[in-house]
Design an enzyme around this catalytic site. Structure first.
Site, PDB file in Angstrom:
ATOM      1  N   GLU A   1       0.884  -1.097   0.025  1.00  0.00           N
ATOM      2  CA  GLU A   1      -0.149  -0.194  -0.154  1.00  0.00           C
ATOM      3  C   GLU A   1       1.005   1.129   0.046  1.00  0.00           C
ATOM      4  O   GLU A   1       0.717   1.990   0.888  1.00  0.00           O
ATOM      5  CB  GLU A   1      -0.965  -0.066   1.241  1.00  0.00           C
TER       6      GLU A   1
ATOM      7  N   GLU B   1      -5.742  -7.963  -1.429  1.00  0.00           N
ATOM      8  CA  GLU B   1      -6.314  -7.736  -0.001  1.00  0.00           C
ATOM      9  C   GLU B   1      -7.997  -7.388  -0.573  1.00  0.00           C
ATOM     10  O   GLU B   1      -8.125  -6.400  -0.847  1.00  0.00           O
ATOM     11  CB  GLU B   1      -5.760  -6.804   0.700  1.00  0.00           C
TER      12      GLU B   1
END
Length: 472
Positions: free
Chosen positions: A180, A370
């Site tokens: 991320e 995810e």
């Protein structure tokens, strides 16, 4: 429901810092996540607003034990294999390989641990997908050089990455450089080890650090391909498109700017250069990046695929009043969507929108690494966890992903966050549960750590067994 590709990679994910524990065992060094406590101060630490990062006996640090995956990995992986995982996403703790981050030689105990871990995956025909840096840079480098403020960090990371590519060659072929990566802008300490000084231009510090991160990612990508041309290297985005709150042009423009803010890193990692809009962005934020002569060439090593997380969509307006505090990436509430226990908008169609926009923009294979629902699971009087709400959430998002695939989006696989309950990165709680496997532990670190298969465990087992076709 349409057919998924025959080679589609179904699986689940964890990260080292949220699961392993054993935070100083077998030579491991202190990581940035190891100094972030649970409690009211947690967000100030993550934002880089706490100058004193020494461990305090009055604080509880969830990463120090986490769910003890460091010692239970064999039995936990066996449970994942029972679900039928084709891929298992995890990360390497940088400080297990280089405890301080600047050693000449790696810590052999750390290398041995991860070799054993990846071999255990292959024992069950499970491909590891490994993130090199998942919010856990060495604290020693924070204290000595300011972490990613310093260009020296690039060399340290490249040495670490090269060590991993060599030591785990033949065991790992799917790699992500940074988890991320865009979270650096929103949570600068947990994202990049940044601690701010009073009065400095925080935007400059963040984007200068981002430049160093992008250089490191590009160089690592180059080295991975040189060591083994079969290595597949991806970038990783905290995904979720921004919707304009209204059709007023100012709101539409605000949403576009928010999307660009999040896609900035991926634009560089996929295209090998800074996007054209960055010039005006830097000018308006009074940012003049410090760059060396060859930096533009160093950025040209592009990734093989685009991976991303998706939990919810977001909403923006020109004023951005009444922002939800549910996540580090701020969003206005969307009145058309239901919310999770922690206030995150539940938006399966937003996943389809995000996937189409990413693929339209980059024309690279996508990998959803995810997707999941944080919820307050409870064990009933029969010792069972009936998490139908999670099954419903995942079912609807898998259906939306299936639609995106048949829109023409190339997708490598789907990985649920998380394979097993672990410490929440955002809040430090155990009560914010995502896993298919319940772990007996509470927010204060108490519990037996016993594993219990949830109802969703058996549901996902059938999803994988049938390659998704039994979904409704």
């Amino acid at each position: 429901m349409k057919k998924f590709p025959n080679d589609f990679l179904w699986g689940g994910a964890i990260s080292a810092n949220q699961s392993e524990g054993a935070y100083l065992e077998d030579g491991k060094g202190l990581s940035i996540v190891d100094v972030i406590p649970h409690g009211q101060e947690r967000m100030d630490y993550k934002l880089g607003l706490v100058p004193d990062l020494t461990l305090k006996s009055s604080n509880y640090y969830p990463s120090h034990q986490a769910i003890d995956f460091y010692h239970t990995y064999k039995s936990d992986i066996k449970l994942m294999a029972e679900m039928g995982f084709k891929v298992f996403r995890t990360s390497i703790a940088w400080t297990r390989i280089f405890p301080n981050g600047d050693e000449e030689k790696p810590n052999q105990a750390g290398i041995d641990y991860y070799q054993d871990l990846f071999k255990e995956c292959h024992k069950y025909n499970m491909e590891p997908l490994v993130t090199l840096c998942h919010f856990d840079a060495p604290m020693h480098l924070v204290e000595t050089i300011g972490s990613w403020r310093s260009r020296k960090m690039v060399d340290h990371f490249v040495k670490y990455a090269q060590t991993c590519f060599r030591e785990f060659d033949g065991l790992v072929k799917y790699w992500l450089t940074f988890n991320e990566i865009n979270i650096l802008l929103h949570s600068p300490f947990s994202g990049a080890g940044l601690v701010f000084q009073e009065g400095e231009n925080k935007d400059f510090v963040k984007y200068q650090a981002a430049h160093h991160v992008l250089l490191a990612s590009s160089l690592a990508t180059k080295i991975a391909h040189e060591i083994n041309p079969d290595n597949q290297i991806g970038c990783m985005l905290a995904g979720g498109d921004f919707y304009p709150e209204t059709c007023h042009p100012d709101d539409v423009w605000s949403a576009l700017e928010k999307d660009r803010e999040n896609l900035f890193f991926i634009d560089v990692q996929v295209r090998g250069k800074y996007p054209s809009y960055s010039k005006r962005l830097f000018k308006e934020k009074n940012i003049e990046l410090v760059m060396e002569e060859n930096d533009e060439n160093l950025l040209k090593n592009t990734v093989d695929f685009v991976s991303f997380s998706y939990y919810s969509s977001r909403c923006a307006s020109a004023t951005m009043n009444q922002q939800s505090e549910a996540n580090v990436v701020k969003s206005l509430p969307n009145p058309y969507l239901e919310k999770s226990d922690w206030g995150w908008a539940i938006d399966p169609k937003g996943l389809r929108i995000t996937m189409n926009r990413l693929y339209d923009r980059y024309q690279k294979p996508l990998f959803l690494v995810e997707n999941g629902l944080g919820a307050k699971d409870t064990v009933d009087e029969n010792g069972q966890v009936e998490d139908d709400y999670r099954i419903s959430y995942l079912n609807d998002h898998i259906l939306a992903m299936n639609e995106a695939i048949h829109d023409g989006v190339e997708v490598m696989g789907y990985i649920v966050w998380s394979a097993i309950d672990l410490v929440s990165a955002s809040t430090g709680e155990m009560s914010k549960r995502y896993g298919f496997i319940y772990v007996d532990k509470d927010n204060q670190g108490k519990g037996s750590l016993k594993r219990i298969k949830k109802k969703s465990f058996y549901w996902y087992q059938k999803v994988i067994e049938n390659n998704g076709i039994h979904l409704e």
